[in-house]
Design an enzyme around this catalytic site. Structure first.
Site, mmCIF file in Angstrom:
data_model
loop_
_atom_site.group_PDB
_atom_site.id
_atom_site.type_symbol
_atom_site.label_atom_id
_atom_site.label_comp_id
_atom_site.label_asym_id
_atom_site.label_seq_id
_atom_site.Cartn_x
_atom_site.Cartn_y
_atom_site.Cartn_z
ATOM 1 N N LEU A 92 0.829 -1.195 0.000
ATOM 2 C CA LEU A 92 0.000 0.000 0.000
ATOM 3 C C LEU A 92 0.868 1.252 0.000
ATOM 4 C CD1 LEU A 92 -2.720 -1.026 2.626
ATOM 5 C CD2 LEU A 92 -2.969 -0.931 0.139
ATOM 6 N N GLU A 149 -9.573 1.334 8.724
ATOM 7 C CA GLU A 149 -9.931 0.906 7.379
ATOM 8 C C GLU A 149 -9.773 -0.607 7.241
ATOM 9 O OE1 GLU A 149 -10.235 0.235 3.199
ATOM 10 O OE2 GLU A 149 -8.415 -0.196 4.325
#
Length: 220
Positions: A30, A38
């Site tokens: 990421l 999240e």
């Protein structure tokens, strides 16, 4: 025969976090710091089986439906070994190789989404696998593209991460520019996820505040 197999595949939901420019990754990971809220949202939603698909059978041998998470080999390998396979979900890995590090007999390995889900649906019908709940496609880019090319791709659960992040991999569709996708209102998001979603989120990671927004788009 092929048409019958295709109809056995349930609707697909793509679940993804992107930048405003649709970036999703950098160097195989990421591009932003790990966002705990999240990740918790991802886990809750992909585990939660809608009540409409929950078995009401009184037979104790009847298996309860279980959601499916579909991913590519690189996404599988990006999950820390202690967290894979992702628990309380049927893990499907799309790979040209039948050998996959850390994959036991409970992990389905196939060369395509359609063949994997058709096989799972057939096994469930025979009572040799848990009935299919929702099917979530979780990445990476090539697997998202494969799913989007299928008529069963109906929804995209999207987390829009604010700010500028350097990415080398993009989500293959711009849902805000493409006419084939429409954003649902909060009520639709709540109904789909099964919870009262707080759409706007903010987390502080290593002294840096990261804002993001939970959204739902449906194919029209």
């Amino acid at each position: 025969m092929a048409a019958a197999a295709a109809t056995s595949i349930p609707p697909l939901t793509l679940i993804v976090a992107t930048t405003a420019k649709n970036g999703i990754g950098k160097n195989g990971t990421l591009p932003w710091p790990m966002l705990k809220k999240e990740m918790a949202y991802f886990a809750r939603i992909t585990k939660r089986v809608p009540s409409s698909t929950t078995s009401t059978s009184s037979d104790p041998t009847t298996q309860a439906p279980q959601n499916v998470v579909v991913m590519g080999r690189k996404t599988w390998e990006s999950i820390p070994p202690k967290f894979r396979p992702l628990p309380q979900r049927t893990n499907v890995v799309i790979s040209r190789s039948s050998k996959l590090e850390g994959a036991g007999d409970d992990v389905v390995i196939s060369d395509s989404i359609s063949s994997a889900l058709s096989s799972l649906a057939a096994k469930a019908k025979e009572g040799n696998a848990a009935p299919l709940g929702r099917v979530f496609v979780i990445g990476g880019a090539a697997i998202y593209k494969q799913a989007l090319d299928m008529e069963q791709a109906k929804d995209i659960l999207l987390t829009r991460v604010k700010g500028e992040w350097d990415c080398d991999t993009d989500f293959p569709v711009d849902v805000e520019a493409e006419q084939g996708w429409q954003r649902r209102e909060k009520e639709g998001l709540d109904e789909f996820t099964g919870e009262d979603v707080e759409e706007i989120q903010e987390e502080e990671v290593k002294g840096e505040k990261v804002r993001y927004e939970f959204r739902l788009y449906e194919r029209v």
